[in-house]
Design a protein around this motif. Structure first.
Motif, PDB file in Angstrom:
ATOM      1  N   LEU A  96     -49.046 -57.429  11.209  1.00 17.82           N
ATOM      2  CA  LEU A  96     -49.283 -56.484  12.305  1.00 17.82           C
ATOM      3  C   LEU A  96     -50.656 -56.731  12.921  1.00 17.82           C
ATOM      4  N   TYR A  97     -51.635 -56.928  12.075  1.00 12.74           N
ATOM      5  CA  TYR A  97     -52.987 -57.246  12.531  1.00 12.74           C
ATOM      6  C   TYR A  97     -52.979 -58.519  13.384  1.00 12.74           C
ATOM      7  N   PHE A  98     -52.268 -59.547  12.917  1.00 11.80           N
ATOM      8  CA  PHE A  98     -52.184 -60.804  13.649  1.00 11.80           C
ATOM      9  C   PHE A  98     -51.504 -60.602  15.001  1.00 11.80           C
ATOM     10  N   ALA A  99     -50.400 -59.856  15.032  1.00 12.05           N
ATOM     11  CA  ALA A  99     -49.686 -59.590  16.292  1.00 12.05           C
ATOM     12  C   ALA A  99     -50.590 -58.865  17.289  1.00 12.05           C
ATOM     13  N   VAL A 100     -51.376 -57.917  16.798  1.00 14.41           N
ATOM     14  CA  VAL A 100     -52.282 -57.171  17.681  1.00 14.41           C
ATOM     15  C   VAL A 100     -53.428 -58.058  18.167  1.00 14.41           C
ATOM     16  N   THR A 101     -53.966 -58.922  17.306  1.00 12.36           N
ATOM     17  CA  THR A 101     -55.054 -59.799  17.769  1.00 12.36           C
ATOM     18  C   THR A 101     -54.551 -60.807  18.796  1.00 12.36           C
ATOM     19  N   GLY A 109     -59.255 -65.821  14.478  1.00  9.48           N
ATOM     20  CA  GLY A 109     -59.135 -67.105  13.798  1.00  9.48           C
ATOM     21  C   GLY A 109     -58.990 -66.991  12.296  1.00  9.48           C
ATOM     22  N   ASP A 110     -58.981 -65.765  11.762  1.00 10.89           N
ATOM     23  CA  ASP A 110     -58.830 -65.608  10.316  1.00 10.89           C
ATOM     24  C   ASP A 110     -57.387 -65.817   9.865  1.00 10.89           C
TER      25      ASP A 110
END
Length: 162
Positions: A96-101, A109-110
């Motif tokens: 979810l964090y990746f989709a939002v970023t 880039g993490d």
């Protein structure tokens, strides 16, 4: 707010880590079709609403989380299918964090897509993000403007105003 809570709850409860490639692709495609249908329904609701601005905010509060959760779900499935798709393991919160970023174009880039398949899905999200941010918001705000125009609800403008 209730629909967003229901969507997030569903996201964390569905057995996404036991899905196959085809179920992930099918889930994403069906989800995007539902998303498009939801936006079309919301535009009609905005046009007919006595409070189009409020209805537009409600529409965005439902459609954007659905959109993000569709991609986050796909990332969870892809991470469960192969550790080579992303660098490191990808939990539901991480997906979810990746989709939002990706959506916000921050891209810390993490978490990065490592396989060609994952890169294609992320690229698809980036393109869809531009469409959602540009076209969908323009359509919704256009519906608000159209609704606010005199005569849009069938009412006639006051005498002398044309």
């Amino acid at each position: 707010m209730g629909s967003t809570t229901a969507l997030v709850t569903l996201y964390f409860l569905l057995p996404l880590d036991r899905s196959s490639t085809w179920s992930a692709v099918t889930m994403l495609v069906i989800g995007l079709v539902i998303f498009i249908g939801l936006v079309a329904f919301q535009v009609r609701s905005i046009i007919r609403s006595p409070f189009p601005g409020l209805r537009a905010v409600e529409a965005l509060a439902t459609s954007v989380p659905l959109f993000l959760l569709l991609f986050a779900s796909t990332y969870v499935v892809m991470a469960a299918m192969s550790a080579d798709n992303f660098d490191g393991s990808l939990t539901r919160t991480g997906a979810l964090y990746f989709a939002v970023t990706v959506f916000s174009t921050v891209g810390f880039g993490d978490i990065t897509a490592k396989s060609d398949g994952a890169r294609l899905v992320v690229t698809g999200q980036m393109i869809a993000d531009l469409v959602v941010l540009g076209l969908a918001i323009k359509i919704i705000m256009g519906a608000v403007s159209r609704r606010r125009q005199p005569g849009a609800s069938g009412a006639q403008p006051p005498e002398g105003i044309h």
